[in-house]
Design a protein around this motif. Structure first.
Motif, short mmCIF file in Angstrom:
data_model
loop_
_atom_site.label_atom_id
_atom_site.label_comp_id
_atom_site.label_asym_id
_atom_site.label_seq_id
_atom_site.Cartn_x
_atom_site.Cartn_y
_atom_site.Cartn_z
N ALA A 156 0.84 -1.20 0.00
CA ALA A 156 0.00 0.00 0.00
C ALA A 156 0.88 1.25 0.00
O ALA A 156 0.60 2.23 -0.71
N GLU A 157 1.98 1.20 0.79
CA GLU A 157 2.91 2.32 0.85
C GLU A 157 3.51 2.59 -0.53
O GLU A 157 3.53 3.73 -1.00
N GLU A 159 2.40 1.64 -3.43
CA GLU A 159 1.39 2.08 -4.41
C GLU A 159 1.05 3.56 -4.22
O GLU A 159 0.91 4.29 -5.20
N ALA A 160 0.94 3.98 -2.96
CA ALA A 160 0.62 5.40 -2.69
C ALA A 160 1.76 6.29 -3.17
O ALA A 160 1.53 7.32 -3.82
N GLU A 161 3.00 5.89 -2.87
CA GLU A 161 4.16 6.70 -3.29
C GLU A 161 4.28 6.72 -4.81
O GLU A 161 4.65 7.75 -5.39
N ALA A 163 1.77 6.46 -6.97
CA ALA A 163 0.71 7.33 -7.48
C ALA A 163 1.12 8.80 -7.30
O ALA A 163 0.93 9.62 -8.21
N ASP A 164 1.71 9.13 -6.16
CA ASP A 164 2.18 10.50 -5.89
C ASP A 164 3.21 10.91 -6.92
O ASP A 164 3.12 11.99 -7.51
#
Ligand SMILES: [Zn+2]
Length: 259
Positions: A156-157, A159-161, A163-164
């Motif tokens: 999740a980390e 994927e979030a990074e 996307a950012d």
């Protein structure tokens, strides 16, 4: 190719984001290949198999114990019948026969009871082993659940990074002239570093130091000339030259002043 040095320098920001994206992809691959998950699953399976085997062995022993107990009951019944017969006044010859049978039945009973004891001892040992295996199984389940939770959290980390970084990249690319971005993308498709700073005489990508002779055309090149490293092919950005725009490109407010 010509492009404002200020725009050229923005390629370094694009490169920084791309480097981050590459690192994130590497982290993702490393996570996928992490042996902790496979090891925990394997241990759980092995312990599950062991518990199933022990349970099967215990069931077999229980059947054996039942069988021996039924035999003991039969022997006891037969002996009780013999004693009843003796008490009800059998003849001397019959008494002798009954007496001998009772002795033989007593021996048989003792032998069966020894067998039963041995079977029960084995059962107890297996029971202890099963209890320990179940405890280990519970522990392995927790280890696997932790590994799964860790993996999900890290994923999740990442994927979030990612996307950012992807949205930062998009925003950056919009503000760089198309042909400069196109050049960058063409190089980036071939190699991870497509744009690097020229630090002194050294290329920030391949780290090869240019000879003083090689530096002559670089030094005399117009400020808006897009330079390429002859060694690695990346766009070489002159950050040490003064430009019409500020060197730090982070602030949007600063950028607006020069638009
Ligand atoms: Zn180079």
């Amino acid at each position: 190719m010509k492009a404002d040095l200020f725009d050229q320098r923005r390629l370094l920001e694009l490169q920084a984001v791309d480097t981050t994206l590459t690192q994130l992809a590497q982290r993702r691959r490393k996570l996928d290949a992490d042996p902790a998950f496979a090891t925990a699953s394997q241990r759980l399976r092995a312990l599950g198999d062991k518990a199933a085997n022990l349970t099967g062995d215990i069931a077999d022993l229980d059947r054996d114990i039942d069988r021996v107990e039924r035999e003991v009951d039969l022997v006891k019944k037969r002996a009780a019948n013999d004693r009843d017969r003796m008490a009800s006044g059998a003849g001397a010859k019959e008494l002798e026969g009954l007496q001998s049978e009772l002795e033989s039945l007593a021996r048989r009973q003792a032998s069966l009871e020894d067998d039963e004891l041995e079977l029960m001892e084995r059962r107890e040992a297996l029971d202890t082993e099963l209890t320990e295996t179940r405890r280990q199984l519970g522990e392995a389940e927790r280890v696997l659940a932790d590994a799964e939770a860790d993996r999900a959290r890290l994923l999740a980390e990442i994927e979030a990074e990612t996307a950012d970084a992807a949205s930062t990249r998009q925003a950056l690319a919009i503000n760089i002239p198309d042909r400069l971005v196109e050049l960058y993308e063409r190089i980036h498709a071939k190699q991870p570093i497509a744009a690097a700073e020229l630090v002194g005489r050294r290329c920030g990508s391949c780290r090869i130091e240019k000879s003083p002779a090689d530096m002559i055309p670089i030094k005399s090149a117009p400020i808006d000339e897009v330079l390429r490293c002859e060694e690695c092919g990346c766009v070489l950005i002159r950050t040490e030259l003064p430009s019409t725009a500020p060197r730090t490109l982070a602030s949007e407010d600063e950028l607006k002043k020069y638009e």
